[in-house]
Write an enzyme that holds these catalytic residues in place. Structure first.
Site, short mmCIF file in Angstrom:
data_model
loop_
_atom_site.label_atom_id
_atom_site.label_comp_id
_atom_site.label_asym_id
_atom_site.label_seq_id
_atom_site.Cartn_x
_atom_site.Cartn_y
_atom_site.Cartn_z
CE1 TYR A 88 -47.52 27.84 -40.20
CE2 TYR A 88 -48.61 26.37 -41.75
CZ TYR A 88 -47.64 26.59 -40.78
OH TYR A 88 -46.82 25.59 -40.37
CG ASN A 123 -46.12 26.81 -33.11
OD1 ASN A 123 -46.10 25.72 -33.69
ND2 ASN A 123 -45.42 27.84 -33.53
CG HIS A 226 -39.01 25.05 -34.93
ND1 HIS A 226 -38.91 26.36 -34.54
CD2 HIS A 226 -40.02 25.00 -35.83
CE1 HIS A 226 -39.83 27.07 -35.17
NE2 HIS A 226 -40.51 26.28 -35.96
CG HIS A 252 -42.64 22.91 -34.43
ND1 HIS A 252 -43.40 24.07 -34.53
CD2 HIS A 252 -41.65 23.21 -33.54
CE1 HIS A 252 -42.88 25.01 -33.74
NE2 HIS A 252 -41.81 24.51 -33.14
CG ASP A 253 -37.86 21.43 -37.35
OD1 ASP A 253 -37.93 22.68 -37.26
OD2 ASP A 253 -37.04 20.76 -36.69
#
Ligand SMILES: *[C@@H]1O[C@H](CO)[C@@H](O)[C@H](O)[C@H]1NC(C)=O
Ligand SMILES: *[C@@H]1O[C@H](CO)[C@@H](O)[C@H](O)[C@H]1NC(C)=O
Ligand SMILES: *[C@@H]1O[C@H](CO)[C@@H](O)[C@H](O)[C@H]1NC(C)=O
Length: 334
Positions: A88, A123, A226, A252-253
Site C-alpha cells: 500500500y 489493484n 466492494h 480486496h474486501d
C-alpha cells in the site's frame, strides 16, 4: 517526392513488423506458467492465505504476521498464498523500494513462514511499478517471493489457478480519478483479457486434480464494502462453473468471509484481513449463502488431502473464528 513515398512504404512495413513482433511477445507473455509444489509424505498439504497486507506493520499487520507464524508452525505449512494488494498505497516504486523489506521481509519473520509465497497482484499493486513485483531481482532479495500475473500451481491432488483480476475492472480504466495504473503489459486490454480467459479455461479443462482452486485479488461474491465484481461474474464465473471449480479465494474486501453459492455450490472465500480492516462495512446477503463474515483482521489456513479440505479463519489473537470441512466421497485416482 518519389523517394519520400518509398521511405513511407519502408516505414509502414517496419511499423507492421514491429507491431507483429510486439503482438507475438504479448501473446507469449499471456501464456500461463505452470509450477509444481510437493505435498507431505503423508499425503497432506497445509497452507496459509492472507491478503491486503503491505503497510509496514501498521494496522495490526505485525499482529497478523505473528499469529500466522504460530499457526504456520503448528500446521507445519508448505507454503503461503497472498491474494494481492501486497504493498500500500501504490505498489512498489521499483525493485529498490524499501517497502519490499519493510512490508514483507521484515514483517513475516517467523521460521514457519520461511516458505515459498505465491502472490498475485491487486489493484493497489497496479498503482506502482508492476514489473518490479514480477521481477527476479525481488526473488533474489527474498527467496520466498514469487509473483506473476496469472499462473498455475499443482501439488499432486490440488491445483491452484492464479488469475490477474485487476485488468477486468472497467472503472480503473474509465474513472481512474487521481490514481495512475501501470498497464504496461496489459494493453491491448481486450486481447489480454480474452487470452487470459482462454488460457484459464484450457488449464482448468486439462487439470486432473481432485481439487481445483482459483485465486484472484478481486471479490466475486462478497457482502463487503466492494461487494460483487460484475466484470468477473460475467466473464470468469461461467468458466469456474463449467469446470467444476471447488473454490474461489480472494482479498480486496478487508474482511474474512465465507459464501457458498446456492446454485453452483462453489465456495467463495474472502481473506483480505492482512492489515487495515473495515469495521461495520457489510451489505445484506442471502443468509442461506453467507456462512460467515468478520470485519476485523486475520487470515486463513487450509489443510488439504485427497479426500477433504479443512479451512479455518483466525483473528489477530490466533483464535479460530470459523472452520469447516469439505469432503469428496468419490475421488478420481489422478
Ligand atoms: C487491531 O485489532 C484489534 C482487535 O481486533 C482492534 O481492536 C484494533 O482496533 C485493531 N487496530 C487497528 C489499527 O486496526
Ligand atoms: C529491513 O527493515 C527493517 C525494519 O524496518 C530494518 O531493521 C532492516 O535494517 C531492513 N533491512 C534492509 C536490508 O534494508
Ligand atoms: C473436520 O473433519 C475432521 C476430520 O474428519 C474432524 O476431526 C473435525 O471435527 C471436522 N471439523 C469441522 C469443523 O467440521
Amino acid at each position: 517526392m518519389a523517394s519520400l513515398s518509398s521511405d513511407k512504404t519502408i516505414h509502414t512495413s517496419l511499423l507492421l513488423i514491429s507491431a507483429w513482433i510486439w503482438l507475438s511477445s504479448v501473446s507469449s507473455l499471456a501464456e500461463l506458467q505452470h509450477f509444481q509444489h510437493p505435498v507431505k509424505p503423508d499425503g497432506s498439504l497445509n497452507i496459509l492465505v492472507v491478503g491486503d497486507w503491505g503497510r509496514k506493520g501498521r494496522y495490526n499487520q505485525s499482529e497478523v504476521a505473528f499469529q500466522m507464524g504460530s499457526v504456520g508452525q503448528k500446521l507445519d505449512i508448505d507454503f503461503v498464498i497472498s491474494t494481492g494488494d501486497n504493498f500500500y498505497e501504490d505498489g512498489l516504486t521499483g525493485v529498490d523500494d524499501p517497502a519490499f523489506n519493510e512490508s514483507f521481509t521484515a514483517i513475516y519473520t517467523a521460521p514457519s513462514l520461511n516458505k515459498q509465497w505465491y502472490n498475485v497482484l491487486g489493484n493497489h499493486d497496479y498503482r506502482g511499478d508492476v514489473e518490479a513485483q514480477l521481477s527476479h531481482i525481488l526473488r533474489q532479495k527474498d527467496k520466498r517471493w514469487l509473483c506473476l500475473r496469472s499462473y498455475t500451481l499443482k501439488a499432486e491432488f490440488v491445483e491452484f489457478f492464479f488469475v490477474d483480476t485487476t485488468p477486468f475492472v472497467d472503472k480503473y480504466f474509465t474513472h481512474p480519478g487521481d490514481d495512475t495504473y501501470d498497464w504496461k503489459g496489459v494493453y491491448p486490454r481486450e486481447y489480454y483479457l480474452s487470452n487470459l480467459l482462454k488460457d484459464m479455461d484450457e488449464a482448468l479443462k486439462k487439470s486432473n486434480a481432485q481439487w481445483k482452486i482459483v485465486v484472484g485479488h478481486h471479490t466475486i461474491k462478497s457482502a463487503g464494502n466492494h461487494g460483487v465484481t460484475e466484470e468477473l461474474v460475467e466473464q470468469l464465473v461461467p468458466i469456474l462453473e463449467a469446470n467444476t471449480v471447488d473454490m474461489y479465494i480472494n482479498g480486496h474486501d478487508h474482511c474474512l468471509e465465507h459464501i457458498i453459492e446456492s446454485n453452483s455450490q462453489i465456495q467463495y472465500l474472502t481473506t483480505g484481513g492482512g492489515s487495515k480492516a473495515w469495521k461495520g462495512q457489510i451489505h445484506p446477503w442471502d443468509p442461506e449463502e453467507l456462512k460467515f463474515y468478520y470485519d476485523g483482521q486475520g487470515f486463513m489456513s487450509m489443510q488439504i488431502t485427497q479426500k477433504s479440505v479443512y479451512i479455518a479463519f483466525y483473528d489477530i489473537f490466533g483464535r479460530v473464528l470459523h472452520a469447516w470441512n469439505i469432503s469428496k466421497e468419490q475421488y478420481s485416482s489422478a
